[in-house]
Design a protein around this motif. Structure first.
Motif, PDB file in Angstrom:
ATOM      1  N   PRO A   1       0.809  -1.091  -0.032  1.00 32.79           N
ATOM      2  CA  PRO A   1       0.088  -0.088   0.047  1.00 32.79           C
ATOM      3  C   PRO A   1       0.901   1.193   0.026  1.00 32.79           C
ATOM      4  O   PRO A   1       1.917   1.410   0.280  1.00 32.79           O
ATOM      5  CB  PRO A   1      -0.850  -0.137   1.224  1.00 32.79           C
ATOM      6  N   TYR A   2       0.319   2.410  -0.226  1.00 34.28           N
ATOM      7  CA  TYR A   2       1.006   3.474  -0.045  1.00 34.28           C
ATOM      8  C   TYR A   2       0.983   4.078   1.400  1.00 34.28           C
ATOM      9  O   TYR A   2       0.105   4.007   1.946  1.00 34.28           O
ATOM     10  CB  TYR A   2       0.277   4.916  -1.000  1.00 34.28           C
ATOM     11  N   ASN A   3       2.152   4.742   1.489  1.00 29.84           N
ATOM     12  CA  ASN A   3       2.135   5.140   3.018  1.00 29.84           C
ATOM     13  C   ASN A   3       1.945   6.751   2.920  1.00 29.84           C
ATOM     14  O   ASN A   3       1.919   7.286   1.805  1.00 29.84           O
ATOM     15  CB  ASN A   3       3.412   4.987   3.879  1.00 29.84           C
ATOM     16  N   ALA A   4       1.856   7.630   4.003  1.00 30.54           N
ATOM     17  CA  ALA A   4       1.499   9.041   3.995  1.00 30.54           C
ATOM     18  C   ALA A   4       2.640   9.702   3.138  1.00 30.54           C
ATOM     19  O   ALA A   4       2.254  10.664   2.295  1.00 30.54           O
ATOM     20  CB  ALA A   4       1.203   9.398   5.275  1.00 30.54           C
ATOM     21  N   ILE A   5       3.804   9.256   3.570  1.00 31.81           N
ATOM     22  CA  ILE A   5       5.129   9.915   2.613  1.00 31.81           C
ATOM     23  C   ILE A   5       4.710   9.565   1.104  1.00 31.81           C
ATOM     24  O   ILE A   5       5.136  10.627   0.398  1.00 31.81           O
ATOM     25  CB  ILE A   5       6.410   9.458   3.218  1.00 31.81           C
ATOM     26  N   HIS A   6       4.535   8.627   0.486  1.00 34.25           N
ATOM     27  CA  HIS A   6       4.334   8.489  -0.710  1.00 34.25           C
ATOM     28  C   HIS A   6       3.302   9.349  -1.378  1.00 34.25           C
ATOM     29  O   HIS A   6       3.493   9.870  -2.289  1.00 34.25           O
ATOM     30  CB  HIS A   6       3.885   6.911  -1.069  1.00 34.25           C
ATOM     31  N   LEU A   7       1.910   9.281  -0.607  1.00 31.84           N
ATOM     32  CA  LEU A   7       0.952  10.128  -1.079  1.00 31.84           C
ATOM     33  C   LEU A   7       1.397  11.459  -1.103  1.00 31.84           C
ATOM     34  O   LEU A   7       0.977  12.374  -1.946  1.00 31.84           O
ATOM     35  CB  LEU A   7      -0.358   9.742  -0.241  1.00 31.84           C
ATOM     36  N   GLU A   8       2.109  12.141  -0.119  1.00 32.21           N
ATOM     37  CA  GLU A   8       2.548  13.522   0.069  1.00 32.21           C
ATOM     38  C   GLU A   8       3.409  13.619  -0.958  1.00 32.21           C
ATOM     39  O   GLU A   8       3.257  14.855  -1.628  1.00 32.21           O
ATOM     40  CB  GLU A   8       3.053  13.657   1.390  1.00 32.21           C
ATOM     41  N   ASN A   9       4.294  12.905  -1.221  1.00 31.74           N
ATOM     42  CA  ASN A   9       5.125  13.243  -2.551  1.00 31.74           C
ATOM     43  C   ASN A   9       4.483  13.107  -3.678  1.00 31.74           C
ATOM     44  O   ASN A   9       4.711  13.989  -4.775  1.00 31.74           O
ATOM     45  CB  ASN A   9       6.398  12.108  -2.419  1.00 31.74           C
ATOM     46  N   MET A  10       3.658  12.344  -4.033  1.00 35.90           N
ATOM     47  CA  MET A  10       2.749  12.249  -5.230  1.00 35.90           C
ATOM     48  C   MET A  10       2.009  13.631  -5.496  1.00 35.90           C
ATOM     49  O   MET A  10       1.990  14.237  -6.550  1.00 35.90           O
ATOM     50  CB  MET A  10       2.024  10.934  -5.395  1.00 35.90           C
ATOM     51  N   LEU A  11       1.355  13.978  -4.273  1.00 38.86           N
ATOM     52  CA  LEU A  11       0.709  15.192  -4.359  1.00 38.86           C
ATOM     53  C   LEU A  11       1.516  16.584  -4.868  1.00 38.86           C
ATOM     54  O   LEU A  11       1.143  17.220  -5.499  1.00 38.86           O
ATOM     55  CB  LEU A  11      -0.001  15.503  -3.002  1.00 38.86           C
ATOM     56  N   LYS A  12       2.807  16.497  -4.023  1.00 38.90           N
ATOM     57  CA  LYS A  12       3.737  17.739  -4.233  1.00 38.90           C
ATOM     58  C   LYS A  12       4.080  17.721  -5.953  1.00 38.90           C
ATOM     59  O   LYS A  12       4.250  18.495  -6.367  1.00 38.90           O
ATOM     60  CB  LYS A  12       4.730  17.272  -3.472  1.00 38.90           C
ATOM     61  N   LEU A  13       4.204  16.452  -6.428  1.00 39.78           N
ATOM     62  CA  LEU A  13       4.601  16.515  -7.715  1.00 39.78           C
ATOM     63  C   LEU A  13       3.387  16.660  -8.680  1.00 39.78           C
ATOM     64  O   LEU A  13       3.440  17.377  -9.672  1.00 39.78           O
ATOM     65  CB  LEU A  13       5.101  15.024  -8.084  1.00 39.78           C
ATOM     66  N   VAL A  14       2.329  16.207  -8.389  1.00 36.91           N
ATOM     67  CA  VAL A  14       1.219  16.840  -9.272  1.00 36.91           C
ATOM     68  C   VAL A  14       0.952  18.260  -9.182  1.00 36.91           C
ATOM     69  O   VAL A  14       0.779  18.787 -10.171  1.00 36.91           O
ATOM     70  CB  VAL A  14      -0.180  15.907  -8.587  1.00 36.91           C
ATOM     71  N   ARG A  15       1.155  18.812  -7.821  1.00 42.19           N
ATOM     72  CA  ARG A  15       1.014  20.267  -7.967  1.00 42.19           C
ATOM     73  C   ARG A  15       2.085  20.971  -8.869  1.00 42.19           C
ATOM     74  O   ARG A  15       1.796  22.045  -9.300  1.00 42.19           O
ATOM     75  CB  ARG A  15       1.027  20.665  -6.601  1.00 42.19           C
ATOM     76  N   ALA A  16       3.290  20.273  -8.941  1.00 43.29           N
ATOM     77  CA  ALA A  16       4.331  20.891  -9.556  1.00 43.29           C
ATOM     78  C   ALA A  16       4.223  20.460 -11.195  1.00 43.29           C
ATOM     79  O   ALA A  16       5.154  21.041 -11.990  1.00 43.29           O
ATOM     80  CB  ALA A  16       5.901  20.063  -9.203  1.00 43.29           C
ATOM     81  N   GLY A  17       3.114  19.676 -11.657  1.00 39.04           N
ATOM     82  CA  GLY A  17       2.882  19.562 -12.993  1.00 39.04           C
ATOM     83  C   GLY A  17       2.948  18.156 -13.516  1.00 39.04           C
ATOM     84  O   GLY A  17       2.868  18.091 -14.280  1.00 39.04           O
ATOM     85  N   ALA A  18       3.472  17.224 -12.529  1.00 39.06           N
ATOM     86  CA  ALA A  18       3.662  15.862 -13.111  1.00 39.06           C
ATOM     87  C   ALA A  18       2.270  15.162 -13.114  1.00 39.06           C
ATOM     88  O   ALA A  18       1.343  15.419 -12.619  1.00 39.06           O
ATOM     89  CB  ALA A  18       4.422  14.929 -11.940  1.00 39.06           C
ATOM     90  N   ARG A  19       2.337  14.044 -13.779  1.00 39.45           N
ATOM     91  CA  ARG A  19       0.997  13.354 -14.146  1.00 39.45           C
ATOM     92  C   ARG A  19       1.384  11.840 -13.547  1.00 39.45           C
ATOM     93  O   ARG A  19       2.569  11.193 -13.888  1.00 39.45           O
ATOM     94  CB  ARG A  19       0.680  13.100 -15.472  1.00 39.45           C
ATOM     95  N   ILE A  20       0.576  11.404 -12.614  1.00 35.01           N
ATOM     96  CA  ILE A  20       0.647  10.259 -11.801  1.00 35.01           C
ATOM     97  C   ILE A  20      -0.019   9.094 -12.601  1.00 35.01           C
ATOM     98  O   ILE A  20      -1.494   9.498 -12.499  1.00 35.01           O
ATOM     99  CB  ILE A  20       0.534  10.354 -10.292  1.00 35.01           C
ATOM    100  N   ILE A  21       0.456   8.135 -12.953  1.00 37.63           N
ATOM    101  CA  ILE A  21      -0.581   6.988 -13.618  1.00 37.63           C
ATOM    102  C   ILE A  21       0.078   5.800 -12.912  1.00 37.63           C
ATOM    103  O   ILE A  21       1.055   5.001 -13.337  1.00 37.63           O
ATOM    104  CB  ILE A  21      -0.214   6.887 -15.001  1.00 37.63           C
ATOM    105  N   PRO A  22      -0.659   5.388 -11.724  1.00 38.12           N
ATOM    106  CA  PRO A  22      -0.288   4.140 -11.247  1.00 38.12           C
ATOM    107  C   PRO A  22      -0.547   2.981 -11.983  1.00 38.12           C
ATOM    108  O   PRO A  22      -1.095   2.987 -12.681  1.00 38.12           O
ATOM    109  CB  PRO A  22      -1.295   4.327  -9.657  1.00 38.12           C
TER     110      PRO A  22
END
Length: 200
Positions: free
Chosen positions: A139-160
């Motif tokens: 599963p994703y932990n809080a650090i994983h999710l926070e890092n993904m959110l930070k990257l999405v806000r920076a313009g990245a696209r997350i496709i799990p």
């Protein structure tokens, strides 16, 4: 179109492998800058049975079923921070990291990268180009999710790497390719339409 593709050490090396094959077959991509992490080499050997240690361009072409003399894919060393993808002045459409390990994702999110994958991703973001990250973790932990959110806000696209089943895949390759087509969609690259949802 020119793209950078990186394969890192998360399980799911087949996603990177099939992405490269589909990009090569698309006819829309003229150059692929390929970067493999050290751990990716281990995962590729374990999961796909290919030994790419000390690989050169011909060996990569053989692995992907391309003509041995093809110049489509340019392999770059992980420690070569002078490679073209490390500079914003080198024009390209964007970057794909498939699969993207959580260590790689965290390094990009922190802006404190130490290798060519990290640097190329940072350049992609700062130049406003398309950066696609394919995390494969559960599963994703809080650090994983926070890092993904930070990257999405920076313009990245997350496709799990979350498989879909509405197209009724019969093989692992069909399951993987559905996700690969979603990656190609981010760049407007043509592909098979057979897995597209058409309504019920």
């Amino acid at each position: 179109m020119e793209l950078t593709v990186a394969i890192t050490g998360a399980s799911g090396a087949i996603y990177g492998y099939r992405t490269l094959i589909q990009l090569a077959a698309s006819g829309a991509v003229e150059r692929i800058n390929l970067i493999l992490s050290e751990t990716a080499l281990t995962v590729i050997r374990v999961e796909l049975g290919a030994d790419l240690r000390d690989a050169n361009g011909r060996r990569i072409n053989e692995w992907l079923g391309l003509p041995l003399e093809s110049k489509l894919i340019q392999l770059h060393r992980l420690d070569n921070l002078a490679a073209p993808p490390s500079s914003g002045s080198h024009p390209q459409a964007g970057m794909i990291i498939a699969p993207c390990s959580m260590g790689t994702l965290g390094a990009i999110a922190s802006g404190a990268g130490t290798n060519l994958i990290h640097r190329a991703a940072d350049v992609t973001l700062k130049e406003g180009r398309t950066l696609v990250l394919v995390p494969r973790e559960a599963p994703y932990n809080a650090i994983h999710l926070e890092n993904m959110l930070k990257l999405v806000r920076a313009g990245a696209r997350i496709i799990p790497a979350s498989p879909a089943f509405y197209h009724r895949p019969q093989t692992i390759e069909e399951l993987v390719d559905h996700l690969v087509y979603r990656i190609l969609d981010q760049f407007g690259i043509p592909h098979s339409q057979r897995t597209r949802w058409g309504g019920a």
